[in-house]
Design a protein around this motif. Structure first.
Motif, PDB file in Angstrom:
ATOM      1  N   VAL A 166       0.002  -1.980  -5.000  1.00  0.00           N
ATOM      2  CA  VAL A 166       0.792  -2.819  -5.894  1.00  0.00           C
ATOM      3  C   VAL A 166       0.619  -4.233  -5.362  1.00  0.00           C
ATOM      4  O   VAL A 166       1.009  -4.535  -4.233  1.00  0.00           O
ATOM      5  N   GLU A 185      -2.798   0.026  -8.604  1.00  0.00           N
ATOM      6  CA  GLU A 185      -1.696   0.588  -9.404  1.00  0.00           C
ATOM      7  C   GLU A 185      -1.221  -0.424 -10.438  1.00  0.00           C
ATOM      8  O   GLU A 185      -1.117  -0.116 -11.622  1.00  0.00           O
ATOM      9  N   CYS A 186      -0.889  -1.635  -9.978  1.00  0.00           N
ATOM     10  CA  CYS A 186      -0.487  -2.698 -10.897  1.00  0.00           C
ATOM     11  C   CYS A 186      -0.487  -4.033 -10.157  1.00  0.00           C
ATOM     12  O   CYS A 186      -0.464  -4.081  -8.927  1.00  0.00           O
ATOM     13  N   LYS A 202      -2.690   3.869  -3.210  1.00  0.00           N
ATOM     14  CA  LYS A 202      -2.714   2.913  -4.324  1.00  0.00           C
ATOM     15  C   LYS A 202      -2.046   1.610  -3.899  1.00  0.00           C
ATOM     16  O   LYS A 202      -1.223   1.584  -2.997  1.00  0.00           O
ATOM     17  N   ASP A 213       0.018   7.106  -1.205  1.00  0.00           N
ATOM     18  CA  ASP A 213      -1.184   7.729  -1.762  1.00  0.00           C
ATOM     19  C   ASP A 213      -2.404   6.804  -1.741  1.00  0.00           C
ATOM     20  O   ASP A 213      -3.457   7.143  -2.270  1.00  0.00           O
ATOM     21  N   ARG A 266       0.874  -1.182   0.000  1.00  0.00           N
ATOM     22  CA  ARG A 266       0.000   0.000   0.000  1.00  0.00           C
ATOM     23  C   ARG A 266       0.903   1.220   0.000  1.00  0.00           C
ATOM     24  O   ARG A 266       1.655   1.461   0.950  1.00  0.00           O
ATOM     25  N   ASP A 299      -9.212   2.430  -9.766  1.00  0.00           N
ATOM     26  CA  ASP A 299      -8.006   3.259  -9.830  1.00  0.00           C
ATOM     27  C   ASP A 299      -7.047   3.072  -8.664  1.00  0.00           C
ATOM     28  O   ASP A 299      -5.884   3.450  -8.762  1.00  0.00           O
ATOM     29  N   ARG A 300      -7.510   2.515  -7.558  1.00  0.00           N
ATOM     30  CA  ARG A 300      -6.592   2.250  -6.436  1.00  0.00           C
ATOM     31  C   ARG A 300      -5.596   1.141  -6.779  1.00  0.00           C
ATOM     32  O   ARG A 300      -4.555   1.014  -6.158  1.00  0.00           O
ATOM     33  N   ARG A 345      -8.217  -5.844  -9.477  1.00  0.00           N
ATOM     34  CA  ARG A 345      -8.148  -4.667 -10.353  1.00  0.00           C
ATOM     35  C   ARG A 345      -9.551  -4.194 -10.714  1.00  0.00           C
ATOM     36  O   ARG A 345      -9.867  -3.000 -10.622  1.00  0.00           O
ATOM     37  N   ARG A 384      -2.669  -3.743 -16.800  1.00  0.00           N
ATOM     38  CA  ARG A 384      -1.992  -3.415 -15.539  1.00  0.00           C
ATOM     39  C   ARG A 384      -1.536  -4.646 -14.766  1.00  0.00           C
ATOM     40  O   ARG A 384      -1.312  -4.581 -13.557  1.00  0.00           O
TER      41      ARG A 384
END
Length: 191
Positions: A132, A162-163, A130, A128, A125, A159-160, A154, A179
């Motif tokens: 990963v 990231e990838c 987001k 911001d 986390r 949008d949270r 996803r 992503r």
């Protein structure tokens, strides 16, 4: 299977340990960094009643874990060895934890599992908010099924997310979906 002693004030139970489900974990062991606890990510994308909130436990040294479990380099080179996956995950978890500590960032390390058996091995986390999301496999080939939960996550959090990364024992980076990529484990040091 040997019976685990009942937890006392000097121990706590970590039900999702890869090295002995439900075994007591000494607070002393955690204090001397023999074991690392990865707390679950408990908010933001699944109903509270569906989430499993138990921490995940990894030995702080995957070599020590392998030795304690009786694994050898020869046994771990066998793709059917059942300890390969948990030891790869432990190794990656420790490397990601170390790298997070280098930059002084406020990123935190988590995992996710729900009652439908959807699991993400590691979730970073970012400051911001987001995420990963990382899946780890000891396989030499990256398969799309390792990315299924990453795709669900996803699509669920938008949008949270990231990838998503599937870290595997192969040598080629691959795109598995929007992503979501598969990267060789050695990319942890190549960045």
């Amino acid at each position: 299977m040997p019976h685990s002693p009942r937890p006392t004030s000097r121990t706590s139970r970590c039900p999702n340990s890869k090295f002995g489900t439900g075994r007591p974990v000494s607070k002393v062991q955690a204090a001397v960094c023999l074991e690392q606890v990865i707390n679950p990510l408990t908010s933001g994308f699944a109903p509270a009643q569906a989430r499993i909130r138990h921490p995940k436990l990894h030995m702080a040294d995957s070599g020590l874990a392998a030795t304690l479990l009786g694994a050898t380099p020869d046994s771990l080179s066998d793709p059917t060895e059942p300890l390969r996956g948990p030891l790869h995950e432990t190794f990656v978890a420790n490397e990601v934890r170390k790298q997070l500590s280098f930059g002084g960032s406020s990123a935190t390390l988590h995992h996710f599992r729900d009652r439908r058996q959807r699991e993400v091995d590691l979730i970073v986390r970012l400051a911001d908010g987001k995420l990963v999301c990382i899946e780890v496999t000891a396989a030499m080939r990256a398969h799309g099924r390792k990315a299924q939960t990453l795709g669900w996550l996803r699509d669920t959090i938008g949008d949270r997310f990231e990838c998503g990364i599937v870290l595997y024992a192969g040598e080629q980076p691959l795109r598995l979906g929007p992503r979501i990529v598969a990267l060789p484990i050695f990319y942890l040091w190549e960045a």
